[in-house]
Design an enzyme around this catalytic site. Structure first.
Site, short mmCIF file in Angstrom:
data_model
loop_
_atom_site.label_atom_id
_atom_site.label_comp_id
_atom_site.label_asym_id
_atom_site.label_seq_id
_atom_site.Cartn_x
_atom_site.Cartn_y
_atom_site.Cartn_z
N SER A 1 33.45 40.76 34.91
CA SER A 1 34.37 40.12 33.96
C SER A 1 34.02 38.63 33.91
O SER A 1 32.87 38.30 33.62
CB SER A 1 35.82 40.38 34.37
OG SER A 1 36.71 39.92 33.38
N HIS B 1 33.78 42.74 30.51
CA HIS B 1 34.97 42.49 29.70
C HIS B 1 34.67 41.46 28.62
O HIS B 1 34.20 40.36 28.92
CB HIS B 1 36.11 42.00 30.59
CG HIS B 1 36.61 43.04 31.53
ND1 HIS B 1 37.41 42.73 32.62
CD2 HIS B 1 36.46 44.39 31.56
CE1 HIS B 1 37.71 43.84 33.27
NE2 HIS B 1 37.14 44.85 32.65
N ASP C 1 40.04 45.56 37.97
CA ASP C 1 39.25 46.63 37.35
C ASP C 1 37.97 46.87 38.16
O ASP C 1 37.30 45.92 38.57
CB ASP C 1 38.91 46.24 35.92
CG ASP C 1 38.44 47.41 35.07
OD1 ASP C 1 38.67 48.57 35.47
OD2 ASP C 1 37.87 47.16 34.00
#
Length: 214
Positions: free
Chosen positions: A25, A52, A148
């Site tokens: 991310s 992401h 995540d």
């Protein structure tokens, strides 16, 4: 407290790795720029990456990484094979999954609900890939700002695959790797340089693997 290994470089000897899944991310472009070029052209391993991204914008990741990597870099397409020797990036606003096909693993796209506030979500890719590849899978969680990928790494470990987390002390945003470590056992905690060294050995067998590790 997680039990982890901090060896200089884990060995893939005895492991038939057929796929690599990577999640990142915040700070992920920089981290991926250090490790993806280590994947050798012709290595018979499919690589799938979730980073992401803003869901409303087109992804420029294949263009960004094409000139940096030895392997071809593409945006993943629904119902196409997970191609060995190719790096597949998840498109924005779609979950990337791996399905079983008659002739081998297939990529699949889903616009189901957000998972961990994200679409694509790392956990979705990791859990689906673990179901298909099982002990033949290598999963890697890099820098990022939410949890995540933590549950997905546990799924890979339960299936017999190898799990790797970027050292939180080195990560640009340490929260994601720290959460992956907090959830359960991880095989290896490595710096980006060590992860790159590991990826150089993917698809290398026998004495060639030993040469790559030196």
């Amino acid at each position: 407290m997680s039990t982890v290994s901090t060896v200089t470089l884990p060995s893939l000897e005895g492991r038939n790795i057929e796929a690599v899944v990577i999640g990142a991310s915040a700070g992920g472009v920089e981290a991926l720029s250090e490790i993806l070029p280590a994947l050798r052209r012709g290595a018979a391993v499919a690589t799938m990456v979730v980073l992401h991204l803003p869901r409303e914008r087109p992804s420029l990741l294949p263009q960004i990484f094409a000139d940096r990597c030895a392997q071809p870099v593409v945006e993943a397409q629904d119902k196409l094979p997970a191609q060995p020797g190719v790096i597949h990036f998840a498109p924005p606003d779609y979950h990337l999954l791996v399905d079983r096909g008659e002739e081998g693993p297939l990529l699949a796209m889903s616009n189901d609900e957000l998972v961990n506030f994200s679409r694509p979500a790392i956990d979705v890719l990791f859990e689906s890939a673990a179901d298909v590849y099982r002990e033949r899978l290598l999963g890697i969680v890099l820098t990022g700002g939410n949890h995540d990928g933590a549950a997905g790494l546990q799924a890979i470990g339960r299936a017999g695959g190898m799990t790797v987390v970027q050292s939180p002390q080195q990560a640009q945003v340490p929260y994601m790797p720290a959460q992956a470590l907090a959830l359960g056992k991880i095989d290896h905690v490595l710096t980006l340089s060590q992860i790159a060294d590991l990826l150089r050995t993917v698809g290398v067998q026998g004495t060639d693997q030993e040469k790559e590790r030196r």
